[in-house]
Design a protein around this motif. Structure first.
Motif, PDB file in Angstrom:
ATOM      1  N   GLN A 109      -1.424 -14.563  -9.554  1.00  0.00           N
ATOM      2  CA  GLN A 109      -2.356 -15.635  -9.181  1.00  0.00           C
ATOM      3  C   GLN A 109      -2.106 -16.913  -9.969  1.00  0.00           C
ATOM      4  OE1 GLN A 109      -5.984 -12.872  -9.488  1.00  0.00           O
ATOM      5  NE2 GLN A 109      -6.591 -14.306  -7.905  1.00  0.00           N
TER       6      GLN A 109
ATOM      7  N   LEU B 296     -10.424 -15.425  -6.332  1.00  0.00           N
ATOM      8  CA  LEU B 296     -10.170 -16.801  -6.755  1.00  0.00           C
ATOM      9  C   LEU B 296      -9.016 -17.427  -5.966  1.00  0.00           C
ATOM     10  CD1 LEU B 296     -10.578 -16.353 -10.616  1.00  0.00           C
ATOM     11  CD2 LEU B 296     -12.120 -17.600  -9.090  1.00  0.00           C
TER      12      LEU B 296
ATOM     13  N   HIS C 175      -8.572  -4.140  -6.785  1.00  0.00           N
ATOM     14  CA  HIS C 175      -8.339  -5.497  -6.272  1.00  0.00           C
ATOM     15  C   HIS C 175      -7.186  -6.169  -7.033  1.00  0.00           C
ATOM     16  CE1 HIS C 175     -10.038  -9.530  -4.815  1.00  0.00           C
ATOM     17  NE2 HIS C 175      -9.140  -9.887  -5.720  1.00  0.00           N
TER      18      HIS C 175
ATOM     19  N   HIS D  86      -3.088  -7.229  -6.048  1.00  0.00           N
ATOM     20  CA  HIS D  86      -2.384  -8.505  -6.229  1.00  0.00           C
ATOM     21  C   HIS D  86      -0.942  -8.270  -6.690  1.00  0.00           C
ATOM     22  CE1 HIS D  86      -5.207 -11.760  -5.577  1.00  0.00           C
ATOM     23  NE2 HIS D  86      -6.137 -11.171  -6.302  1.00  0.00           N
TER      24      HIS D  86
HETATM   25 ZN    ZN Z   1      -8.141 -11.631  -6.222  1.00  0.00          ZN
END
Ligand code: ZN
Length: 174
Positions: free
Chosen positions: A53, A99, A140, A144
Motif C-alpha cells: 500500500q 485505505l 485483509h 494485500h
Molecule cells: Zn486494505
C-alpha cells in the motif's frame, strides 16, 4: 519517522504479489515504523497497513486494532514479516473498508478463527491465534501481500459500480 503516501486502487503496484523478506535489516525496520506512523496519520480509523500500500512489494504488515476503539485493551501494535495463515475455521462477515479503496466499504466473508505465523522485527518466530476483528484485519492485510483488495473480492457488478463512482469523482475534481 515519516508518513508515506498510500497508493489507491487501481494502482497496478497494489495488484502485484509481494516477495518474501529475506533479511530483516534497518530498511525493513524503518519501513515498519513508517508504516505504523502512516496508518496512525491516515484519515478514518484504518487499523492495518500492508507494505504494497506504500509501494513496497515486500511481505510486511502492521496492525493496531486498538486504534479508534471505544474500549482499547492492552494489546500492542503488531508488526509481522512474512505472515502466513496456517489454520482457519468458521466464517465471519464484516463491513470492511481499506485505505487503498477510499470511500468504499463492503461486506466480506472470511474465516472466523485463524492461526498466523510470521517473524517479528528481531526475526523471532511469532504465532498469533486470532478471532473477530483481529482475524479479519490479519486476513485483509495478508490479502494485500497477494495483490488482492476488497474490491477484488466483490462481484464484477459491484466492482464496476465503484469504478464508475471513482471516474465521476475524478471528473468532478477536474
Ligand atoms: Zn486494505
Amino acid at each position: 519517522m515519516a508518513v508515506l503516501p498510500i497508493l489507491t486502487y487501481p494502482d497496478p503496484l497494489l495488484k502485484q504479489k509481494s516477495i518474501v523478506v529475506e533479511v530483516i535489516d534497518d530498511e525493513i525496520v524503518n519501513l515498519a515504523v513508517n508504516m505504523l506512523e502512516t496508518m496512525y496519520q491516515a484519515p478514518g480509523t484504518g487499523v492495518g497497513l500492508a507494505a504494497p500500500q506504500v509501494g513496497r512489494n515486500q511481505r510486511l504488515i502492521v496492525i493496531d486494532i486498538n486504534r479508534g476503539a471505544e474500549e482499547p485493551d492492552d494489546s500492542r501494535p503488531i508488526i509481522l514479516v512474512n505472515p502466513e495463515i496456517v489454520e482457519s475455521e468458521g466464517e465471519i462477515t464484516y463491513d470492511e473498508g481499506c485505505l487503498s479503496v477510499p470511500g468504499y466499504t463492503v461486506d466480506i466473508t472470511r474465516s472466523d478463527k485463524i492461526k498466523v505465523c510470521g517473524l517479528d522485527l528481531k526475526e523471532n518466530l511469532v504465532e498469533i491465534e486470532a478471532d473477530e476483528l483481529l482475524s479479519i484485519v490479519l486476513q485483509h492485510e495478508i490479502d494485500h501481500l497477494d495483490g488482492n483488495l476488497i474490491i477484488d473480492l466483490v462481484s464484477p457488478l459491484k466492482r464496476e459500480l465503484y469504478r464508475r463512482k471513482l471516474k465521476k469523482a475524478q471528473k468532478e475534481n477536474g
